[in-house]
Design a protein around this motif. Structure first.
Motif, PDB file in Angstrom:
ATOM      1  N   ASP A  83       0.859  -1.185   0.000  1.00 19.40           N
ATOM      2  CA  ASP A  83       0.000   0.000   0.000  1.00 19.40           C
ATOM      3  C   ASP A  83       0.895   1.235   0.000  1.00 19.40           C
ATOM      4  N   LEU A  84       0.909   1.991  -1.106  1.00 19.10           N
ATOM      5  CA  LEU A  84       1.795   3.145  -1.198  1.00 19.10           C
ATOM      6  C   LEU A  84       1.493   4.201  -0.146  1.00 19.10           C
ATOM      7  N   PHE A  85       0.252   4.273   0.308  1.00 19.95           N
ATOM      8  CA  PHE A  85      -0.099   5.259   1.322  1.00 19.95           C
ATOM      9  C   PHE A  85       0.559   4.899   2.657  1.00 19.95           C
ATOM     10  N   TYR A  86       0.588   3.629   2.986  1.00 21.24           N
ATOM     11  CA  TYR A  86       1.315   3.167   4.166  1.00 21.24           C
ATOM     12  C   TYR A  86       2.805   3.457   4.017  1.00 21.24           C
ATOM     13  N   LEU A  87       3.359   3.208   2.832  1.00 23.46           N
ATOM     14  CA  LEU A  87       4.779   3.451   2.608  1.00 23.46           C
ATOM     15  C   LEU A  87       5.115   4.937   2.684  1.00 23.46           C
ATOM     16  N   MET A  88       4.182   5.800   2.289  1.00 22.49           N
ATOM     17  CA  MET A  88       4.398   7.237   2.432  1.00 22.49           C
ATOM     18  C   MET A  88       4.444   7.627   3.912  1.00 22.49           C
ATOM     19  N   ASP A  89       3.594   7.018   4.727  1.00 23.30           N
ATOM     20  CA  ASP A  89       3.658   7.244   6.169  1.00 23.30           C
ATOM     21  C   ASP A  89       5.027   6.846   6.715  1.00 23.30           C
ATOM     22  N   GLU A  90       5.529   5.712   6.247  1.00 24.96           N
ATOM     23  CA  GLU A  90       6.832   5.236   6.683  1.00 24.96           C
ATOM     24  C   GLU A  90       7.945   6.192   6.234  1.00 24.96           C
ATOM     25  N   LEU A  91       7.829   6.718   5.013  1.00 25.86           N
ATOM     26  CA  LEU A  91       8.831   7.657   4.518  1.00 25.86           C
ATOM     27  C   LEU A  91       8.831   8.939   5.346  1.00 25.86           C
ATOM     28  N   LYS A  92       7.649   9.390   5.735  1.00 17.98           N
ATOM     29  CA  LYS A  92       7.540  10.600   6.557  1.00 17.98           C
ATOM     30  C   LYS A  92       8.338  10.437   7.856  1.00 17.98           C
ATOM     31  N   ALA A  93       8.299   9.237   8.417  1.00 13.96           N
ATOM     32  CA  ALA A  93       8.989   8.980   9.686  1.00 13.96           C
ATOM     33  C   ALA A  93      10.456   8.592   9.499  1.00 13.96           C
ATOM     34  N   TYR A  94      10.888   8.407   8.270  1.00 14.48           N
ATOM     35  CA  TYR A  94      12.250   7.954   7.989  1.00 14.48           C
ATOM     36  C   TYR A  94      13.251   9.065   8.287  1.00 14.48           C
TER      37      TYR A  94
END
Length: 257
Positions: free
Chosen positions: A181-192
């Motif tokens: 899910d790219l939206f989940y991965l965007m959340d992860e990128l935000k926290a990276y």
């Protein structure tokens, strides 16, 4: 430029796999400080294969002018995913393929020389790779990508739903909020905490995936993640993608020595 058709055996897929590789003839004067060339992994759409970009665009000429190696793999209709009922194509693309092509061709291993892009299904795959491995990719571009995969499985612009279930599994319990899910991965990128890849997104205003792309764009904006965005007249076809891939190459931070 040299255009190479390469067949090799994939340990991940347990199958002979095909790729096309473009290597600029002027590579020697355009190589990075490491003596090896920057690379763009260029991904195909749902109903295509590794020959699609060669047959329908001027990517050979563009790559020669930019001094970049272009690697075009073939992954069938897998959505660049370790399938629920099928083969682990994401593992092949993200783990096995880079090792193989770096062993065979003069490709840099440096993050700052490594990029990924794709159209339609390949746009989804390109962003998925960069968001999953931000430490490996300096930039990623989606051209008319199917980016909101959850809405597609829920009925918006959906097609062959049983096939998608075989790839992703159940929408509610296995896809939404997962690594697919790219939206989940965007959340992860935000926290990276590390360096984030540059992101590029474009879609034609007459494309059936236009609203799908707007949903993704808004989500990125709400998270405060910078995405270079371009839109204009265009449908889901090569009349739109060919000039767009040249724009992507112009946008990429390709370092010339």
């Amino acid at each position: 430029m040299a255009v190479i058709q390469c067949q090799f055996y994939s340990e991940a897929i347990n199958l002979s796999m095909g790729i096309h590789v473009i290597i600029p003839q002027n590579a020697a004067i355009q190589a990075s400080g490491s003596g090896k060339l920057p690379v763009l992994y260029l991904l195909h759409g749902l109903s295509a294969d590794h020959t699609d970009w060669i047959r329908h665009s001027f990517i050979e000429r563009y790559a020669e002018n930019k001094g970049i190696v272009v690697v075009m793999p073939s992954v069938g209709r897998s959505y660049y995913t370790d399938m629920k009922f099928g083969s682990p194509y994401f593992t092949f693309l993200g783990e096995e393929l880079p090792k193989i092509v770096r062993a065979l061709f003069p490709i840099s291993e440096r993050r700052e020389d490594t990029f990924v892009a794709g159209m339609s299904m390949g746009g989804y795959g390109a962003l998925k790779l960069a968001l999953s491995f931000p430490e490996r990719y300096a930039a990623a571009a989606s051209l008319s990508g199917g980016l909101d995969i959850v809405s597609r499985m829920n009925g918006a612009n959906n097609f062959q739903p049983n096939e998608l279930i075989a790839i992703f599994g159940d929408v509610a319990t296995e896809l939404k909020g997962s690594c697919n899910d790219l939206f989940y991965l965007m959340d992860e990128l935000k926290a990276y905490d590390g360096k984030k890849p540059m992101l590029y997104q474009c879609c034609g205003t007459e494309d059936f995936l236009y609203e799908n792309n707007q949903t993704f764009r808004k989500y990125a904006q709400d998270l405060g993640i910078d995405v270079t965005y371009d839109e204009g007249h265009g449908e889901h076809d090569w009349d739109y993608w060919d000039p767009q891939i040249l724009r992507v190459l112009d946008w990429l931070p390709i370092k010339q020595s």
